[in-house]
Scaffold this active site. Sequence first.
Site, PDB file in Angstrom:
ATOM      1  N   CYS A 105       0.834  -1.199   0.000  1.00 23.95           N
ATOM      2  CA  CYS A 105       0.000   0.000   0.000  1.00 23.95           C
ATOM      3  C   CYS A 105       0.873   1.254   0.000  1.00 23.95           C
ATOM      4  O   CYS A 105       0.621   2.208  -0.736  1.00 23.95           O
ATOM      5  CB  CYS A 105      -0.937   0.002   1.203  1.00 23.95           C
ATOM      6  SG  CYS A 105      -2.136   1.358   1.191  1.00 23.95           S
ATOM      7  N   CYS A 203      -6.635  -3.318   6.637  1.00 15.21           N
ATOM      8  CA  CYS A 203      -7.880  -2.571   6.469  1.00 15.21           C
ATOM      9  C   CYS A 203      -8.959  -3.357   5.735  1.00 15.21           C
ATOM     10  O   CYS A 203     -10.143  -3.204   6.030  1.00 15.21           O
ATOM     11  CB  CYS A 203      -7.614  -1.246   5.763  1.00 15.21           C
ATOM     12  SG  CYS A 203      -6.925  -1.380   4.085  1.00 15.21           S
TER      13      CYS A 203
END
Length: 359
Positions: A105, A203
Amino acid sequence: MNSALIAMSGGVDSSVAAFLMKEQGYDCTGVTMKLFSNEDIFDDVISRENTCCSLSDVEDARSVAFSLGMPFYVFNFSSDFKTQVIDRFIGSYKSGATPNPCIDCNRYMKFDKLYHRAKVLDIDYVVSGHYAVIEQSSKSGRYLLKKAIDDSKDQSYVLYSMTQDQLAHTLFPLGSLSKVQVREIAETQGFLNARKRDSQDICFVPDGDYSSFIESYTGETFEPGNFVDSSGKILGRHNGIARYTIGQRKGLGLSFPQPMYVKSIDPAENTVELCVNEELLSTSLTAADFNWVSCDGAPEPIRVKAKIRYNHREEIATVTQVSDETVRVEFDVPQRAIARGQAVVLYDGDVVVGGGTIQ
């Protein structure tokens, strides 16, 4: 006046980072990256308290930006996030490796997509709430990535892939602060997220059940197979390779005279090899896709401290460059459960030498 694009997750760290940049006189713009749709990821019964990037996080970020008088935008990067993070995560587990999606990410989203968006908007710097330090060497002129002052919050491990150009146009204003100081600043400014809990989980897998997420997301199932020992002897049945990681002991569903651990995973044979603890020890590893940070490379073997997992203690090792993007790391002391797919990050004191993916 220098300008800054603040990556705001809705948490206290990025909010304080935004405040500090405003205090330093930067022309700031807040932005939250929309990485996925809540309905695509979350089950209604799952608590989102320990996650980031949800719709409520966007509103928290917007509230802080408004209180600071900053323009605020949401950039939709969900398609790129699926390709560069979620699909890599799934592919890694399916291949028997152990991924670190937070590294992907940072690499492909925050300091690639967001960095390029900042360039298009003619904004000087990307700013985030990471706990790390960027300095330019007075001797070499290279930009150095260094550990944060608060060792308990240091995030340099997940930032090792940053290039010189990215480091030159990135600011980490929290690198010289402790978490306690950051929360104190947030409370002083009246930020609604001053006491918000830090996100703990990946997440897009808020309950930590990776295998169930993969099966639900892909519509595929992981077939049961055999647990085996090093000789290939069948020890029992497993419930699908994605449910196991290197070094795992609990959740095997088998009983042995002595503790047994996952040593390796073979997707082609659909087997999971078990071993005793001593067989998990290894003195070396090979890492590919290696990014040198503090130097251009190592023509001769160098002594470093190496970290094989985010929460792992650094250990003394010798690194030898095998090719442009491949290194061999030899440890002075055997390391336990070195896992393919995880990152090895090398340090010289508090300076990141470089890092790569364990093969």
